[in-house]
Design a protein around this motif. Structure first.
Motif, mmCIF file in Angstrom:
data_model
loop_
_atom_site.group_PDB
_atom_site.id
_atom_site.type_symbol
_atom_site.label_atom_id
_atom_site.label_comp_id
_atom_site.label_asym_id
_atom_site.label_seq_id
_atom_site.Cartn_x
_atom_site.Cartn_y
_atom_site.Cartn_z
ATOM 1 N N ASP A 1 0.849 -1.179 0.000
ATOM 2 C CA ASP A 1 0.000 0.000 0.000
ATOM 3 C C ASP A 1 0.891 1.236 0.000
ATOM 4 O O ASP A 1 1.483 1.606 1.016
ATOM 5 C CB ASP A 1 -0.918 -0.020 1.221
ATOM 6 C CG ASP A 1 -1.965 1.093 1.177
ATOM 7 O OD1 ASP A 1 -1.672 2.150 0.574
ATOM 8 O OD2 ASP A 1 -3.053 0.910 1.720
ATOM 9 N N GLU B 1 0.153 4.051 2.701
ATOM 10 C CA GLU B 1 0.499 3.683 4.075
ATOM 11 C C GLU B 1 2.011 3.685 4.270
ATOM 12 O O GLU B 1 2.521 4.180 5.283
ATOM 13 C CB GLU B 1 -0.081 2.303 4.400
ATOM 14 C CG GLU B 1 0.156 1.885 5.845
ATOM 15 C CD GLU B 1 -0.313 0.463 6.129
ATOM 16 O OE1 GLU B 1 -0.368 0.102 7.317
ATOM 17 O OE2 GLU B 1 -0.583 -0.278 5.166
ATOM 18 N N LYS C 1 -4.445 2.794 -5.004
ATOM 19 C CA LYS C 1 -4.760 1.868 -3.932
ATOM 20 C C LYS C 1 -4.690 0.439 -4.455
ATOM 21 O O LYS C 1 -5.152 0.158 -5.557
ATOM 22 C CB LYS C 1 -6.153 2.160 -3.382
ATOM 23 C CG LYS C 1 -6.208 3.423 -2.534
ATOM 24 C CD LYS C 1 -5.413 3.227 -1.271
ATOM 25 C CE LYS C 1 -5.478 4.452 -0.394
ATOM 26 N NZ LYS C 1 -4.697 4.320 0.821
ATOM 27 N N HIS D 1 -11.348 -0.836 0.643
ATOM 28 C CA HIS D 1 -10.632 -0.074 -0.388
ATOM 29 C C HIS D 1 -11.595 0.708 -1.276
ATOM 30 O O HIS D 1 -11.315 1.841 -1.670
ATOM 31 C CB HIS D 1 -9.780 -1.012 -1.244
ATOM 32 C CG HIS D 1 -8.525 -1.466 -0.570
ATOM 33 N ND1 HIS D 1 -7.689 -0.610 0.105
ATOM 34 C CD2 HIS D 1 -7.962 -2.698 -0.454
ATOM 35 C CE1 HIS D 1 -6.675 -1.282 0.595
ATOM 36 N NE2 HIS D 1 -6.818 -2.554 0.283
ATOM 37 N N GLU E 1 -12.650 3.772 0.543
ATOM 38 C CA GLU E 1 -11.601 4.797 0.496
ATOM 39 C C GLU E 1 -11.589 5.489 -0.852
ATOM 40 O O GLU E 1 -11.416 6.713 -0.941
ATOM 41 C CB GLU E 1 -10.247 4.155 0.773
ATOM 42 C CG GLU E 1 -10.055 3.694 2.212
ATOM 43 C CD GLU E 1 -8.695 3.091 2.430
ATOM 44 O OE1 GLU E 1 -7.773 3.385 1.638
ATOM 45 O OE2 GLU E 1 -8.544 2.314 3.393
ATOM 46 N N ARG E 2 -11.763 4.724 -1.906
ATOM 47 C CA ARG E 2 -11.760 5.319 -3.254
ATOM 48 C C ARG E 2 -12.926 6.271 -3.438
ATOM 49 O O ARG E 2 -12.789 7.339 -4.051
ATOM 50 C CB ARG E 2 -11.816 4.205 -4.308
ATOM 51 C CG ARG E 2 -11.551 4.671 -5.733
ATOM 52 C CD ARG E 2 -11.633 3.519 -6.702
ATOM 53 N NE ARG E 2 -12.992 3.073 -6.909
ATOM 54 C CZ ARG E 2 -13.835 3.645 -7.789
ATOM 55 N NH1 ARG E 2 -13.438 4.673 -8.522
ATOM 56 N NH2 ARG E 2 -15.057 3.178 -7.944
ATOM 57 N N LYS F 1 -14.464 7.706 -0.947
ATOM 58 C CA LYS F 1 -14.477 8.630 0.190
ATOM 59 C C LYS F 1 -15.831 8.594 0.909
ATOM 60 O O LYS F 1 -16.480 9.631 1.129
ATOM 61 C CB LYS F 1 -14.142 10.055 -0.258
ATOM 62 C CG LYS F 1 -12.715 10.199 -0.782
ATOM 63 C CD LYS F 1 -12.414 11.624 -1.187
ATOM 64 C CE LYS F 1 -10.943 11.787 -1.522
ATOM 65 N NZ LYS F 1 -10.464 10.887 -2.569
#
Length: 507
Positions: free
Chosen positions: A116, A119, A204, A398, A401-402, A404
């Motif tokens: 990642d 991170e 990601k 994931h 996160e993409r 949001k």
């Protein structure tokens, strides 16, 4: 007892030196230069996964032949493992015993996913922030995964005020002083390629990049293959991540600074069109060829050529490709001159090439040329239930996160149906399902029920199916795939042989 107290005092002193060193620098008037590197998990330990440090590994080699107390004040060794990891502590302890005059500080920067980019970048920035006061920071970029190496480059190029110097590795030739010299990473020479690498690594990770133990075993074998320059054949169903694996082999090989050129052979229905694309042609070779065209073999010179769906090429193309592999030369269409080429071939197919050879549809001699090294990427259906569950939950996170947004969760029944469904399209199909869930979920809905799943998945199990019945049904499916071989089925399910017998024997 006294030895432990002495080591504790030394640790505390090194920690104090990192954070409050200005008074010492003022008194001693010595240059302030730090050295930073990740632990190299594949090479710093004797069996790659066990706790025994490898005295010939890169970190020991770094201190034996490169670290100089007169030049470097400190070496910050970064571990991506959880705090108090046994392997890390043992490596650190032995380093301090073998090199008592070297100031070594251990930093645990635990990573949930070592691929990642974001991170890793966050953890690397934390380390650089600690060392911001140093006049220079030498970074060994050879250790770690490709995203780890790329992060160092990204931070170097962003020019955040850290006076960083990227070191590719150790020079095996000794200088006049008897010590190894820096090998500076030539960023300027291939800046465009590195920017592409940063852009790709910045995405990601998708399902094919996260490595559960079953997939990691394939990547471990790929790392050994990468050290050679032999052709490699990757077999596996569509959507299992064969191209990701091919890229990893390229990026861990000696050709990593050159091009990685993928070609999907299955998209060329006309053999002549594929030949012109691979080998090139000269002006006038056919109607519309108004100038010379350089083929992919030449454009990939020095790098890696990835031939996807190699099982779909025509018999005449098989002959041409075999000659190119044997002679390391190609002949552009309508040319009388052969052109030497220097590429590594990685081929991939969703077919069983051995069966294709037996059926007379693929040449045995080409098969032997391609399959010097051979890898098989498992289908999603072959993963143990626990690893499937991990993949599904990570992909839900994931995608959130993409987008949001707050991540979706699965009810117990919905998760059972996803785990049971065979996913013939593998990770591409799973990704498609996850995106559909986010697309059609109600704004206030956070938990997906079984009724919210696409039609095929809703029918994976009857509505009244229990977890025990689901486990029994799935265990029998896996056993059938292994033609009744209970040991292989138990290994796939990651359960004991007795447990498997109990599940498949239930009525």
């Amino acid at each position: 007892m006294y030895r432990f107290i002495g080591e504790k005092i030394a640790d505390d002193f090194c920690h104090f030196w990192v954070y409050y060193p200005s008074i010492f620098d003022t008194l001693l008037m010595k240059p302030t230069r730090a050295l930073v590197s990740w632990i190299a998990w594949h090479y710093d330990f004797k069996d790659k996964t066990g706790p025994i440090p490898n005295p010939d590994g890169p970190t020991f080699d770094l201190h034996r032949r490169f670290f100089d107390p007169k030049q470097h004040d400190i070496h910050v060794l970064i571990s991506s493992a959880p705090d108090r990891d046994e392997r890390t502590l043992r490596l650190y302890s032995e380093l301090k015993q073998v090199f008592p005059r070297h100031h070594i500080v251990l930093r645990f920067k635990s990573l949930a996913d070592i691929f990642d980019f974001q991170e890793i970048k966050l953890r690397a920035e934390e380390v650089l922030a600690e060392l911001a006061r140093y006049e220079a920071i030498d970074i060994i970029v050879s250790n770690g995964t490709t995203p780890m190496r790329t992060v160092w480059l990204a931070l170097h190029l962003e020019d955040n005020g850290y006076r960083t110097h990227l070191i590719q590795g150790l020079d095996r030739e000794m200088s006049a002083s008897g010590r190894s010299e820096f090998i500076r990473l030539r960023v300027d020479a291939s800046l465009f390629a590195y920017r592409i690498l940063i852009r790709e690594a910045g995405r990601k990770p998708d399902s094919g990049l996260y490595r559960t133990p079953k997939l990691q075993s394939v990547y471990d074998l790929a790392a050994q293959i990468a050290a050679s320059d032999y052709p490699c054949l990757i077999e596996g169903a569509s959507g299992t991540g064969k191209e990701n694996l091919a890229k990893e082999i390229h990026l861990q090989s000696a050709r990593r600074d050159k091009a990685f050129v993928p070609v999907n052979c299955g998209t060329f229905t006309n053999p002549e069109l594929l030949a012109s694309e691979l080998f090139g042609y000269v002006k006038g070779a056919f109607t519309g060829a108004d100038k010379d065209h350089q083929g992919i073999f030449e454009r990939a010179s020095g790098g890696t050529l990835f031939l996807d769906e190699i099982g779909d090429i025509s018999p005449q193309m098989q002959v041409s490709l075999l000659r190119a592999l044997q002679e390391q030369k190609i002949r552009p269409i309508n040319s009388y001159q052969e052109v030497p080429v220097n590429v590594r071939i990685i081929a991939a197919t969703n077919k069983n090439l051995l069966a294709e050879c037996k059926a007379g549809r693929f040449r045995w001699d080409l098969y032997y040329r391609l399959a010097v090294a051979q890898l098989h990427v498992p289908s999603f259906a072959d993963y143990p239930i626990s690893e499937k569950q991990t993949y599904i939950r990570r992909m839900l996170g994931h995608e959130a996160e993409r987008l949001k947004c707050k991540p979706l969760t699965l009810s117990a029944e919905a998760e059972e149906k996803l785990l049971l469904y065979p996913f013939p399209g593998n990770f591409r199909e799973l990704e498609n399902v996850i995106r559909k869930l986010y697309l059609f979920a109600a704004p206030a809905q956070r938990e997906i029920q079984a009724a919210d799943l696409p039609g095929d998945l809703r029918e994976a199990l009857p509505q009244d199916q229990t977890l025990r019945a689901f486990t029994r049904h799935y265990a029998r499916q896996v056993l059938a795939r292994h033609n009744g071989n209970q040991r292989q089925a138990a290994r796939t399910l990651d359960i004991s042989l007795n447990s498997l017998k109990k599940y498949v024997g239930e009525q």
